[in-house]
Scaffold this motif. Structure first.
Motif, PDB file in Angstrom:
ATOM      1  N   TRP A 183       0.850  -1.171   0.000  1.00 26.99           N
ATOM      2  CA  TRP A 183       0.000   0.000   0.000  1.00 26.99           C
ATOM      3  C   TRP A 183       0.896   1.234   0.000  1.00 26.99           C
ATOM      4  CZ3 TRP A 183      -1.207   3.491   4.274  1.00 26.99           C
ATOM      5  CH2 TRP A 183      -0.391   3.286   5.399  1.00 26.99           C
ATOM      6  N   ASP A 184       0.308   2.415  -0.183  1.00 24.07           N
ATOM      7  CA  ASP A 184       1.107   3.629  -0.363  1.00 24.07           C
ATOM      8  C   ASP A 184       2.027   3.941   0.809  1.00 24.07           C
ATOM      9  OD1 ASP A 184       0.040   4.013  -2.851  1.00 24.07           O
ATOM     10  OD2 ASP A 184      -1.188   5.750  -2.321  1.00 24.07           O
ATOM     11  N   GLY A 185       1.710   3.443   2.001  1.00 23.04           N
ATOM     12  CA  GLY A 185       2.563   3.699   3.147  1.00 23.04           C
ATOM     13  C   GLY A 185       3.880   2.965   3.103  1.00 23.04           C
ATOM     14  N   ASN A 186       3.965   1.914   2.290  1.00 20.97           N
ATOM     15  CA  ASN A 186       5.196   1.134   2.182  1.00 20.97           C
ATOM     16  C   ASN A 186       5.924   1.359   0.862  1.00 20.97           C
ATOM     17  OD1 ASN A 186       4.964  -0.013   4.711  1.00 20.97           O
ATOM     18  ND2 ASN A 186       3.820  -1.792   3.984  1.00 20.97           N
ATOM     19  N   VAL A 187       5.477   2.355   0.115  1.00 19.77           N
ATOM     20  CA  VAL A 187       6.126   2.745  -1.142  1.00 19.77           C
ATOM     21  C   VAL A 187       6.762   4.111  -0.931  1.00 19.77           C
ATOM     22  CG1 VAL A 187       5.793   3.288  -3.583  1.00 19.77           C
ATOM     23  CG2 VAL A 187       4.477   1.429  -2.522  1.00 19.77           C
ATOM     24  N   LEU A 188       8.077   4.203  -1.104  1.00 19.83           N
ATOM     25  CA  LEU A 188       8.803   5.455  -0.895  1.00 19.83           C
ATOM     26  C   LEU A 188       9.108   6.129  -2.226  1.00 19.83           C
ATOM     27  CD1 LEU A 188      11.473   4.311   1.747  1.00 19.83           C
ATOM     28  CD2 LEU A 188       9.099   5.045   2.134  1.00 19.83           C
ATOM     29  N   ALA A 189       9.085   7.460  -2.208  1.00 16.06           N
ATOM     30  CA  ALA A 189       9.376   8.199  -3.436  1.00 16.06           C
ATOM     31  C   ALA A 189      10.018   9.527  -3.107  1.00 16.06           C
ATOM     32  CB  ALA A 189       8.101   8.425  -4.243  1.00 16.06           C
ATOM     33  N   GLY A 190      10.842   9.995  -4.035  1.00 17.64           N
ATOM     34  CA  GLY A 190      11.359  11.354  -4.026  1.00 17.64           C
ATOM     35  C   GLY A 190      10.845  11.977  -5.309  1.00 17.64           C
ATOM     36  N   THR A 191      11.753  12.197  -6.265  1.00 16.60           N
ATOM     37  CA  THR A 191      11.302  12.620  -7.592  1.00 16.60           C
ATOM     38  C   THR A 191      10.768  11.435  -8.386  1.00 16.60           C
ATOM     39  OG1 THR A 191      13.566  12.358  -8.414  1.00 16.60           O
ATOM     40  CG2 THR A 191      12.899  14.560  -7.672  1.00 16.60           C
ATOM     41  N   GLY A 192      11.108  10.244  -7.937  1.00 12.29           N
ATOM     42  CA  GLY A 192      10.613   9.001  -8.532  1.00 12.29           C
ATOM     43  C   GLY A 192      10.563   7.936  -7.460  1.00 12.29           C
ATOM     44  N   LEU A 193      10.244   6.721  -7.831  1.00 13.71           N
ATOM     45  CA  LEU A 193      10.192   5.606  -6.884  1.00 13.71           C
ATOM     46  C   LEU A 193      11.569   5.399  -6.263  1.00 13.71           C
ATOM     47  CD1 LEU A 193       8.473   3.172  -5.775  1.00 13.71           C
ATOM     48  CD2 LEU A 193       9.478   1.839  -7.635  1.00 13.71           C
ATOM     49  N   SER A 194      11.623   5.365  -4.928  1.00  8.67           N
ATOM     50  CA  SER A 194      12.927   5.213  -4.276  1.00  8.67           C
ATOM     51  C   SER A 194      13.014   4.018  -3.342  1.00  8.67           C
ATOM     52  CB  SER A 194      13.277   6.483  -3.484  1.00  8.67           C
ATOM     53  OG  SER A 194      12.334   6.723  -2.450  1.00  8.67           O
ATOM     54  N   GLY A 195      11.891   3.376  -3.026  1.00 11.19           N
ATOM     55  CA  GLY A 195      12.002   2.226  -2.139  1.00 11.19           C
ATOM     56  C   GLY A 195      10.704   1.498  -1.891  1.00 11.19           C
ATOM     57  N   LEU A 196      10.831   0.215  -1.595  1.00  6.40           N
ATOM     58  CA  LEU A 196       9.742  -0.637  -1.121  1.00  6.40           C
ATOM     59  C   LEU A 196      10.184  -1.174   0.228  1.00  6.40           C
ATOM     60  CD1 LEU A 196       9.056  -2.745  -4.362  1.00  6.40           C
ATOM     61  CD2 LEU A 196       8.112  -0.508  -3.744  1.00  6.40           C
ATOM     62  N   VAL A 197       9.371  -0.983   1.250  1.00  3.92           N
ATOM     63  CA  VAL A 197       9.778  -1.370   2.599  1.00  3.92           C
ATOM     64  C   VAL A 197       8.751  -2.294   3.240  1.00  3.92           C
ATOM     65  CG1 VAL A 197      11.137   0.726   2.941  1.00  3.92           C
ATOM     66  CG2 VAL A 197       8.721   0.706   3.606  1.00  3.92           C
ATOM     67  N   ASP A 198       9.113  -2.813   4.417  1.00  3.01           N
ATOM     68  CA  ASP A 198       8.234  -3.648   5.245  1.00  3.01           C
ATOM     69  C   ASP A 198       7.786  -4.920   4.537  1.00  3.01           C
ATOM     70  OD1 ASP A 198       8.536  -1.871   7.252  1.00  3.01           O
ATOM     71  OD2 ASP A 198       6.545  -0.985   7.116  1.00  3.01           O
ATOM     72  N   GLY A 199       8.770  -5.735   4.149  1.00  2.00           N
ATOM     73  CA  GLY A 199       8.472  -6.995   3.478  1.00  2.00           C
ATOM     74  C   GLY A 199       8.242  -8.159   4.418  1.00  2.00           C
ATOM     75  N   GLU A 200       7.846  -7.882   5.665  1.00  2.00           N
ATOM     76  CA  GLU A 200       7.730  -8.935   6.674  1.00  2.00           C
ATOM     77  C   GLU A 200       6.556  -9.873   6.432  1.00  2.00           C
ATOM     78  OE1 GLU A 200       7.602  -6.301   9.917  1.00  2.00           O
ATOM     79  OE2 GLU A 200       5.443  -5.933   9.816  1.00  2.00           O
ATOM     80  N   ARG A 201       5.598  -9.468   5.597  1.00  2.00           N
ATOM     81  CA  ARG A 201       4.418 -10.304   5.355  1.00  2.00           C
ATOM     82  C   ARG A 201       4.497 -11.013   4.004  1.00  2.00           C
ATOM     83  NH1 ARG A 201       1.566  -8.615   9.692  1.00  2.00           N
ATOM     84  NH2 ARG A 201       2.261  -6.600  10.457  1.00  2.00           N
ATOM     85  N   ALA A 202       5.706 -11.098   3.478  1.00  2.00           N
ATOM     86  CA  ALA A 202       5.914 -11.705   2.163  1.00  2.00           C
ATOM     87  C   ALA A 202       5.660 -13.213   2.184  1.00  2.00           C
ATOM     88  CB  ALA A 202       7.337 -11.437   1.686  1.00  2.00           C
ATOM     89  N   PHE A 203       5.349 -13.741   1.019  1.00  2.00           N
ATOM     90  CA  PHE A 203       5.232 -15.192   0.853  1.00  2.00           C
ATOM     91  C   PHE A 203       5.582 -15.556  -0.579  1.00  2.00           C
ATOM     92  CE2 PHE A 203       0.772 -13.554   0.498  1.00  2.00           C
ATOM     93  CZ  PHE A 203       0.527 -13.865  -0.839  1.00  2.00           C
ATOM     94  N   TRP A 204       5.685 -16.856  -0.818  1.00  2.00           N
ATOM     95  CA  TRP A 204       5.893 -17.387  -2.170  1.00  2.00           C
ATOM     96  C   TRP A 204       4.540 -17.838  -2.700  1.00  2.00           C
ATOM     97  CZ3 TRP A 204      10.566 -16.364  -3.947  1.00  2.00           C
ATOM     98  CH2 TRP A 204      11.664 -16.344  -3.078  1.00  2.00           C
ATOM     99  N   GLY A 205       4.102 -17.238  -3.812  1.00  2.00           N
ATOM    100  CA  GLY A 205       2.782 -17.613  -4.290  1.00  2.00           C
ATOM    101  C   GLY A 205       2.399 -16.974  -5.603  1.00  2.00           C
ATOM    102  N   ASP A 206       1.128 -16.620  -5.708  1.00  2.00           N
ATOM    103  CA  ASP A 206       0.532 -16.100  -6.927  1.00  2.00           C
ATOM    104  C   ASP A 206       0.793 -14.598  -7.042  1.00  2.00           C
ATOM    105  OD1 ASP A 206      -1.072 -15.398  -9.064  1.00  2.00           O
ATOM    106  OD2 ASP A 206      -2.934 -16.171  -8.194  1.00  2.00           O
ATOM    107  N   PRO A 207       1.424 -14.134  -8.128  1.00  2.00           N
ATOM    108  CA  PRO A 207       1.646 -12.700  -8.296  1.00  2.00           C
ATOM    109  C   PRO A 207       0.369 -11.866  -8.244  1.00  2.00           C
ATOM    110  CG  PRO A 207       2.940 -13.932  -9.896  1.00  2.00           C
ATOM    111  CD  PRO A 207       2.034 -14.921  -9.211  1.00  2.00           C
ATOM    112  N   VAL A 208      -0.767 -12.449  -8.616  1.00  2.00           N
ATOM    113  CA  VAL A 208      -2.034 -11.718  -8.596  1.00  2.00           C
ATOM    114  C   VAL A 208      -2.348 -11.206  -7.187  1.00  2.00           C
ATOM    115  CG1 VAL A 208      -4.546 -11.947  -8.914  1.00  2.00           C
ATOM    116  CG2 VAL A 208      -2.978 -12.879 -10.615  1.00  2.00           C
TER     117      VAL A 208
END
Length: 283
Positions: A183-208
């Motif tokens: 969600w937007d709270g875990n997407v960082l940006a300056g002039t462009g995309l600069s980071g994706l954070v908080d991957g603690e809920r990640a899993f291996w599965g369906d990209p959808v």
């Protein structure tokens, strides 16, 4: 492990710390040291939580180790894979609530998420809970677990029979790396995309499944910047699976309110208003 012992184990010199807001599960600190700027996460001790909220530190360390090779994701500096994770500090600010060049950010995000999803895992499901040989088996277990959590915490959830849609889940043959909290709270940006954070809920599965948080409480098919950049076109079975993952995430969000002590009834209505149509697709 105490904060100072963690910093000593990471071998940082002249380190100072300050609480960093935004964490809803772990305690989060910004660390300034002679070696640079870092983020430190410390897992709660003896705190009630959902079934999948076990050893999330190890999951985030795994996510960062894989994802940082292809995306702007923090790099792991130190972890004990149990209680502490020290990672590099990324530039930028969360997109949530900010005026940014949204079409640009969404296009860059689509390209970045596609690169994440090209990473293939050894099995399906949450790595900290043990992997499965098929996505169907993994996701059925994930959904059953949140229903059991809801019962344990006394939360009445509207549900559906996911078993009716086995053929749709059977189409998923490759375990992709899914962040599941973009969600937007875990997407960082300056002039462009600069980071994706908080991957603690990640899993291996369906990209959808990624498209749920990427359009939290909304409809990803309305995003005419991200989807073309990703290169994804929905099929009828993908829409069924998306509804299932919406039902799963929104069920988590309703259930976790109890152990976290949330009493925001307006937010509960927002979640329920998103869960109801998802269940309608699956009915």
């Amino acid at each position: 492990m105490t904060l100072q012992r963690i910093l000593d184990s990471a071998r940082l010199s002249d380190a100072t710390t300050a609480p960093l807001g935004g964490g809803t599960y772990n305690s989060v600190f910004r660390v300034s040291a002679a070696e640079g700027e870092f983020v430190l996460k410390i897992a709660p001790q003896n705190q009630p939580g959902l079934t999948y909220e076990q050893r999330l530190i190890s999951t985030e360390a795994m996510f960062c180790a894989h994802a940082s090779k292809v995306a702007p994701v923090p790099e792991v500096v130190y972890t004990d894979n149990a209680t502490a994770l020290l990672a590099t500090f990324l530039p930028g600010e969360p997109v949530f609530g900010r005026h940014v060049d949204r079409p640009l950010i969404r296009r860059q995000l689509g390209e970045t998420v596609r690169a994440l999803h090209e990473i293939t895992g050894p099995g399906f499901g949450y790595p900290q809970l043990g992997l499965h040989g098929t996505w169907t088996e993994a996701f059925q277990g994930m959904y059953a677990a949140v229903l059991a959590d809801a019962e344990r915490f006394g939360v009445e959830l509207p549900t559906t029979d996911m078993g009716r849609h086995v053929k749709a889940f059977d189409e998923v043959r490759r375990p992709a790396l899914v962040h599941f909290d973009l969600w937007d709270g875990n997407v960082l940006a300056g002039t462009g995309l600069s980071g994706l954070v908080d991957g603690e809920r990640a899993f291996w599965g369906d990209p959808v499944a990624e498209f749920v948080s990427l359009a939290l409480f909304g409809t990803i098919e309305d995003d005419h910047d991200l989807l073309p950049a990703y290169g994804f076109e929905f099929t009828d079975s993908a829409r069924v699976r998306l509804a299932a993952y919406q039902a799963y995430l929104y069920s988590i969000m309703l259930t976790e309110r109890v152990p976290r002590g949330s009493s925001d009834e307006a937010f509960e209505r927002v979640i329920m208003d998103a869960l109801t149509p998802a269940l309608g697709v699956l009915a």
